[in-house]
Each structure stands twice: as structure tokens, then as C-alpha cells.
Design an enzyme around this catalytic site. Structure first.
Site, mmCIF file in Angstrom:
data_model
loop_
_atom_site.group_PDB
_atom_site.id
_atom_site.type_symbol
_atom_site.label_atom_id
_atom_site.label_comp_id
_atom_site.label_asym_id
_atom_site.label_seq_id
_atom_site.Cartn_x
_atom_site.Cartn_y
_atom_site.Cartn_z
ATOM 1 C CB CYS A 159 21.727 5.601 -16.897
ATOM 2 S SG CYS A 159 22.853 5.724 -18.450
ATOM 3 C CB CYS A 164 21.940 -1.716 -20.620
ATOM 4 S SG CYS A 164 21.082 -0.357 -20.726
ATOM 5 C CB CYS A 165 27.000 -0.604 -20.385
ATOM 6 S SG CYS A 165 26.485 0.164 -18.856
ATOM 7 C CB CYS A 223 29.898 2.136 -18.755
ATOM 8 S SG CYS A 223 30.800 3.210 -19.211
ATOM 9 C CB CYS A 263 22.644 2.158 -13.392
ATOM 10 S SG CYS A 263 22.183 0.968 -14.512
HETATM 11 S S1 SF4 Z 1 24.488 2.585 -16.786
HETATM 12 FE FE1 SF4 Z 1 22.478 1.514 -16.743
HETATM 13 S S2 SF4 Z 1 20.826 2.270 -17.916
HETATM 14 FE FE2 SF4 Z 1 22.814 3.456 -18.564
HETATM 15 S S3 SF4 Z 1 23.713 2.317 -20.203
HETATM 16 FE FE3 SF4 Z 1 24.388 1.256 -18.613
HETATM 17 S S4 SF4 Z 1 23.039 -0.427 -17.792
HETATM 18 FE FE4 SF4 Z 1 22.019 0.826 -19.164
#
Ligand code: SF4
Length: 242
Positions: A211, A130-131, A237, A214
């Protein structure tokens, strides 16, 4: 040493490697205050440097420092589309207050998003992926137009940041960390001296804000970043491995 001393020789015998250039800048930055480092590096990389900001709990001081030197500096905001609504409101407030005229939201690629995270819940299954989708790949693409970028990282964040230099390489870029040596008190004093507003979630116990899925509040005495990916081994991240 003055900020002007950070300028490299105009006609070196041979072009310096990225590493040698960073080493020289890092050595010369040791005697400079954060604002002088910002001024010198904006000059050194004129038109080829950006600030990357999350508009989080500690962002206002560096944004203020940069705006006080050149409010037209590009400010790259990685819009993961998972930010708290309070962060977006704070970004608008600081942009207006500091007179920043070049804040550039960076978003995930639409095709990548539909292919990799069509339901928007990838963070539940694979936060590294996701990151990579929402932060790392968009920033890598956005940094194509620059030679250097400025970050707000500090040694007090601990972990991999404990020995953060003022200037480092992140090939093919040079990365500048003007606040690397600052303590939490330095940050508080700067915010107070310049009347800078806190992120609205700070009063709810959030000391580092990313975010919403998280980020959790921290307890007194916790490291500032203890609420990021709480309970997981993940502490970064991935944008600082670029
Ligand atoms: S911090 Fe969490 S929601 Fe944001 S990009 Fe990374 S995994 Fe995704």
C-alpha cells in the site's frame, strides 16, 4: 522425482492430518523445480486452490509460472483500496499479457470499513488494525472456498521467512511457496528469459510494493522488504498468520 510423484496415495488407510499431508508434500517437493511444484499442487488440489498475489515488484514470475500451467487458476488480489495507481495498472497489464482469466479482487467489507475506518486514515494510528481490516479479514473470508493457497514468499526476504518451507500448514489450509528457495538472481533471470515487464515503480527504487502509505523506496544493498513499514517494528501484514 517427477511432478506426478507429489500425488498422495489414492486410498490411504486413514485420512492424513493437515500437518502430515503438508509434511509429505513438502518432502516430495524438495526435488521439484518451481513450475513442477505449481503443476503438482494445482493437480493435487484441483478446483480448491488459489494463488494470492499483490501484483507487486516480484509478482510477475509466479503469475507467469501459474498461468503457464493453468491460466484459469483463481488469483486473489487483496484490494486494500490503498494501492498505488501504478499497481492497478500493472495488474491490468499482467492479467492481459499472461492470459489470466480468473483474477478476483478482494475488498474490505463495507460495514467493517465504515465502522472501523470511516475516514480512511486508520493506517496513521494503528497499522495492525488497518491491515486486519483491509487485508487479513477479507482474505480469511475469501479463502473459505479453498483448501490450499500459493504464495510468492522467499527465504531471501529474511526475518520470519528465512526458513520458509516449500509446503506448510496455515490451518485450515495448506500453503505452498514454490519460490521459497529462489535468489534475487533467479528472479531476475526468469523475468528476463520470459520478457516479463517490471512493476513501474521498480525503476524508482521500490523493491517491494504494498500500500502507498506503508511503502518506501529502498537503497542499494537493503533487504528487498526494507521499505515496508519503514521505521516501524512491523514486518508482516498478518495474512501469513492465517
Ligand atoms: S499496509 Fe498500510 S495501508 Fe495497507 S492495509 Fe496495512 S496499514 Fe493499511
Amino acid at each position: 522425482m517427477t511432478a506426478a510423484a507429489l500425488k498422495l496415495p489414492l486410498a490411504p488407510a486413514a485420512p492424513l492430518s493437515l500437518e502430515a499431508r503438508a509434511e509429505t508434500l513438502n518432502r516430495e517437493a524438495q526435488d521439484l523445480a518451481p513450475r513442477e511444484i505449481v503443476a503438482a499442487t494445482l493437480d493435487e488440489f484441483r478446483g480448491r486452490i488459489a494463488l494470492v498475489s499483490s501484483f507487486g515488484a516480484e509478482s510477475a514470475a509466479l503469475l507467469h509460472l501459474v498461468a503457464s500451467v493453468d491460466p484459469s487458476t483463481p488469483v486473489l488480489f487483496i484490494d486494500t483500496e490503498k494501492h498505488f495507481v501504478q499497481t492497478n495498472a500493472y495488474r491490468e497489464e499482467l492479467t492481459r499479457l499472461l492470459g489470466l482469466v480468473n483474477v478476483l479482487p478482494i475488498r474490505p467489507d463495507e460495514a467493517d470499513l465504515s465502522r472501523t475506518d470511516p475516514r480512511g486514515d486508520l493506517w496513521k494510528r494503528d497499522n495492525d488494525a488497518c491491515c486486519a481490516l483491509r487485508k487479513v479479514r477479507p482474505l480469511r473470508a475469501a479463502l473459505n472456498g479453498y483448501d490450499a493457497w500459493i504464495t510468492g514468499r522467499k527465504r531471501i526476504h529474511g526475518s520470519l521467512r528465512s526458513f520458509l518451507p516449500l509446503v506448510e500448514t496455515a490451518p485450515p489450509h495448506i500453503k505452498i511457496n514454490p519460490l521459497a528457495r529462489w535468489s534475487a538472481d533467479d528472479l531476475d533471470e526468469y523475468m528476463t528469459a520470459h520478457g516479463l515487464p517490471a512493476h513501474p515503480l521498480v525503476e524508482n527504487g521500490f523493491s517491494s510494493i504494498g500500500c502507498w502509505p506503508c511503502t518506501a523506496p529502498t537503497a542499494p544493498g537493503d533487504n528487498a522488504r526494507a521499505g515496508r513499514w519503514r521505521g516501524l517494528a512491523k514486518t508482516e501484514c498478518g495474512i501469513h498468520r492465517l
